[in-house]
Scaffold this active site. Sequence first.
Site, mmCIF file in Angstrom:
data_model
loop_
_atom_site.group_PDB
_atom_site.id
_atom_site.type_symbol
_atom_site.label_atom_id
_atom_site.label_comp_id
_atom_site.label_asym_id
_atom_site.label_seq_id
_atom_site.Cartn_x
_atom_site.Cartn_y
_atom_site.Cartn_z
ATOM 1 N N ARG A 56 13.170 73.260 44.580
ATOM 2 C CA ARG A 56 13.036 73.620 43.162
ATOM 3 C C ARG A 56 13.518 72.505 42.240
ATOM 4 N NH1 ARG A 56 14.530 79.768 42.324
ATOM 5 N NH2 ARG A 56 13.275 80.739 43.941
ATOM 6 N N ASP A 157 16.490 87.919 29.270
ATOM 7 C CA ASP A 157 16.678 87.207 30.537
ATOM 8 C C ASP A 157 17.215 85.817 30.202
ATOM 9 O OD1 ASP A 157 15.429 87.771 33.578
ATOM 10 O OD2 ASP A 157 15.848 85.664 33.165
HETATM 11 C C1 LIG Z 1 15.461 89.391 40.842
HETATM 12 S S1 LIG Z 1 15.129 89.354 39.121
HETATM 13 C C2 LIG Z 1 15.182 91.089 38.765
HETATM 14 C C3 LIG Z 1 14.157 91.477 37.737
HETATM 15 C C4 LIG Z 1 14.107 92.970 37.378
HETATM 16 N N1 LIG Z 1 15.337 93.421 36.761
HETATM 17 C C5 LIG Z 1 13.778 93.832 38.578
HETATM 18 O O1 LIG Z 1 14.679 94.525 39.085
HETATM 19 O O2 LIG Z 1 12.635 93.815 39.044
HETATM 20 C C6 LIG Z 1 16.685 88.759 38.445
HETATM 21 C C7 LIG Z 1 16.556 88.226 37.018
HETATM 22 O O3 LIG Z 1 17.869 87.984 36.494
HETATM 23 C C8 LIG Z 1 17.831 86.805 35.713
HETATM 24 N N2 LIG Z 1 19.190 86.219 35.575
HETATM 25 C C9 LIG Z 1 19.864 85.430 36.448
HETATM 26 N N3 LIG Z 1 21.071 85.086 35.952
HETATM 27 C C10 LIG Z 1 21.165 85.674 34.732
HETATM 28 C C11 LIG Z 1 22.168 85.690 33.714
HETATM 29 N N4 LIG Z 1 23.321 85.038 33.870
HETATM 30 N N5 LIG Z 1 21.917 86.379 32.584
HETATM 31 C C12 LIG Z 1 20.745 87.045 32.423
HETATM 32 N N6 LIG Z 1 19.763 87.070 33.334
HETATM 33 C C13 LIG Z 1 19.963 86.394 34.482
HETATM 34 C C14 LIG Z 1 16.856 85.896 36.457
HETATM 35 O O4 LIG Z 1 16.329 84.908 35.598
HETATM 36 C C15 LIG Z 1 15.816 86.885 36.957
HETATM 37 O O5 LIG Z 1 14.716 86.985 36.095
#
Ligand SMILES: C[S@@+](CC[C@H](N)C(=O)[O-])C[C@H]1O[C@@H](n2cnc3c(N)ncnc32)[C@H](O)[C@@H]1O
Length: 289
Positions: A56, A157
């Site tokens: 990445r 996000d």
């Molecule tokens: C695995 S996805 C889950 C998406 C959705 N909530 C679901 O359950 O299908 C995790 C998301 O958390 C976001 N994320 C990671 N670190 C974060 C942070 N510190 N603050 C806010 N969002 C964050 C990532 O960018 C990603 O889009």
Amino acid sequence: MSVRERGIDASQWTSNGQIERDLLLTDADFVRIRELIYQRAGIVLAEHKREMVYSRLAKRLRHHGITRFTDYLSRLERQPDAKEWEAFTNALTTNLTAFFREAHHFPLLAEHIKHKQEPVTIWCSAASTGEEPYSLAMTLLETLGPKASQAKIIATDIDTDALSKARMGIYPQEQVRKLDDARVKRFFQKGTGNHIGLARIRPEVSALVEFLPLNLLAPQWPIKGSFDAIFCRNIMIYFDKDTQAKILKRFAPLMKPDGLLFAGHSENFSYISDAFKLRGQTVYTLAKQ
Ligand SMILES: C[S@@+](CC[C@H](N)C(=O)[O-])C[C@H]1O[C@@H](n2cnc3c(N)ncnc32)[C@H](O)[C@@H]1O
């Protein structure tokens, strides 16, 4: 002549099964990357994520014409406000999501809001590429009918690339086909011509959702309560317990007294915070209402 100079991309397998790379990632670089993403986003990167990190971030190094991770990281650290921090963070997030993921949550939400007198407000706090907040919007439209137009879903996000995709609201039809036919017909427009194979969220669905960048670790959150529901699904697993506890403590005052907090399938908040109590199947209510 190096692999890069010969114009051969990225990795090649050597006879002893190791991956030979054209960019140098040392153990010390990997440790540094883990520390930086932890400080920035709270994400704890497991040791076995080395290959993922290489592939990445390699794109970022190539973009800048840099061949050693150590040089890239030094450049990043020298510029705390650089735009590159955003690209670095975006590269290391995991955005896996789906429409109506963990489907049992949506009827529970419908039941919770169906008799609400005031406009419903929901915060979807790790909204990724939009499938989750749009599923919430569809649930509100199905449950509240025309009254849904007064409802508001704030979808946030940390990943600004994911948010751009979310705002566009265009998905491969393959992904949409998994929804039941009535929902597809009612809530999506089928792409034609150049857009064949794609489906776009209809304007009445996207009108309910506002997308904003928000790092759950940031000292200030640019949003105000009080929410009927907060969705915080499949993100806490990337944080350590301390970070999870701090976030849960900040969620509590942003909820209505009867508000619901929705967690992901492998996340258990009961042992982390005394602000919430389990109501059933990864859904929580405030401990003191
Ligand atoms: C695995 S996805 C889950 C998406 C959705 N909530 C679901 O359950 O299908 C995790 C998301 O958390 C976001 N994320 C990671 N670190 C974060 C942070 N510190 N603050 C806010 N969002 C964050 C990532 O960018 C990603 O889009």
